[in-house]
Write a protein that holds these residues in place. Sequence first.
Motif, mmCIF file in Angstrom:
data_model
loop_
_atom_site.group_PDB
_atom_site.id
_atom_site.type_symbol
_atom_site.label_atom_id
_atom_site.label_comp_id
_atom_site.label_asym_id
_atom_site.label_seq_id
_atom_site.Cartn_x
_atom_site.Cartn_y
_atom_site.Cartn_z
ATOM 1 N N SER A 154 0.920 -0.940 -0.292
ATOM 2 C CA SER A 154 -0.003 0.396 -0.455
ATOM 3 C C SER A 154 0.358 1.487 0.086
ATOM 4 N N LYS A 155 1.938 1.023 0.260
ATOM 5 C CA LYS A 155 3.120 2.765 0.445
ATOM 6 C C LYS A 155 4.150 2.393 -0.436
ATOM 7 N N ASP A 156 4.955 1.693 -0.775
ATOM 8 C CA ASP A 156 5.379 1.520 -2.145
ATOM 9 C C ASP A 156 5.435 0.216 -3.492
ATOM 10 N N PRO A 157 5.612 1.210 -4.813
ATOM 11 C CA PRO A 157 5.051 0.053 -5.831
ATOM 12 C C PRO A 157 5.728 -1.056 -6.107
ATOM 13 N N VAL A 158 5.937 -1.915 -4.894
ATOM 14 C CA VAL A 158 6.105 -3.587 -4.508
ATOM 15 C C VAL A 158 5.345 -4.673 -4.396
ATOM 16 N N LEU A 159 5.402 -5.758 -4.934
ATOM 17 C CA LEU A 159 5.290 -6.909 -5.050
ATOM 18 C C LEU A 159 4.814 -7.770 -3.094
ATOM 19 N N ALA A 160 3.864 -7.531 -2.433
ATOM 20 C CA ALA A 160 3.784 -8.426 -0.703
ATOM 21 C C ALA A 160 3.668 -9.641 -1.151
ATOM 22 N N VAL A 161 4.207 -10.606 -0.588
ATOM 23 C CA VAL A 161 4.034 -11.761 -0.729
ATOM 24 C C VAL A 161 4.147 -12.792 0.939
ATOM 25 N N LYS A 162 3.429 -13.497 0.335
ATOM 26 C CA LYS A 162 2.982 -14.496 2.620
ATOM 27 C C LYS A 162 4.140 -15.293 2.376
ATOM 28 N N TYR A 163 4.966 -15.149 3.196
ATOM 29 C CA TYR A 163 5.700 -16.043 3.514
ATOM 30 C C TYR A 163 4.848 -17.454 4.382
ATOM 31 N N GLN A 164 5.785 -18.718 3.576
ATOM 32 C CA GLN A 164 4.498 -20.144 3.801
ATOM 33 C C GLN A 164 5.872 -21.432 3.617
ATOM 34 N N SER A 165 6.860 -21.488 3.613
ATOM 35 C CA SER A 165 7.822 -22.208 3.801
ATOM 36 C C SER A 165 9.086 -22.034 3.785
ATOM 37 N N LYS A 166 10.218 -23.104 4.038
ATOM 38 C CA LYS A 166 11.613 -22.957 3.427
ATOM 39 C C LYS A 166 12.415 -24.568 2.766
#
Length: 235
Positions: A53-65
């Motif tokens: 909402s504040k920057d022109p970047v993709l937001a992702v939600k972490y799941q696993s690694k």
Amino acid sequence: PEEIQGYLNIVKQRYSMEQVLQAVDQMASLEVAVVGDTILDEYQYCTAIGKSSKDPVLAVKYQSKDLFVGGVLAVANHIANFAKSVHLFTTLVELDSHEGFIRQNLAPNVVPYFTVQTGAPTLIKRRILDAYSTNKLMEIYIMDDAGLDKARDESFRDALLETLPQCDLTVAADFGHGAISPATVKALSQNASYLTAMAQANAGNRGYNTITKYPRLDYFCIAVHELQLEMRNCK
């Protein structure tokens, strides 16, 4: 794929199955020295949740690694599938070395020699992936490529030179992150009975790591873009 099928057909025309199996059997008695950079490959799987909402970047939600041994560790493990034994020479670090994880994930016939690089973090290449498609979104390098101090570099090289005479083959897995110093390159070129190397051009070394840093090689393996860098020619 059609391209691979074409390549395999060429191999079939040049070599019989008996020749291939004989070559593999001959590898079983080899003593191999492998020297290079320790890298841990971390894959973080995420789901895209939208634009920040504040920057022109993709937001992702972490799941696993997932975490894998990479760099020279992976090279040593691959060679260990064919050779009698692999003598691994690489650097670990003082800060969160992951030594236990590394030792657990080396093949049984890999004999490691670790030298500690002081004041550095473990070299981790962290990839952020879309969990559904596994497309890579970003890559983060956690590293200090300053290399070993003079005393530790000499000790590392002494141990390597002590082992080289008993090895049929020496492999330099050179990712350009500091484990193989110019003095070690010279020592390998002068003392290895059969020397093979790769010199990877990657984002971390910005293409400065080229194969001609080795004054003598019996065999080398590089990608097309690495050849283009070497020749200063993009075609």
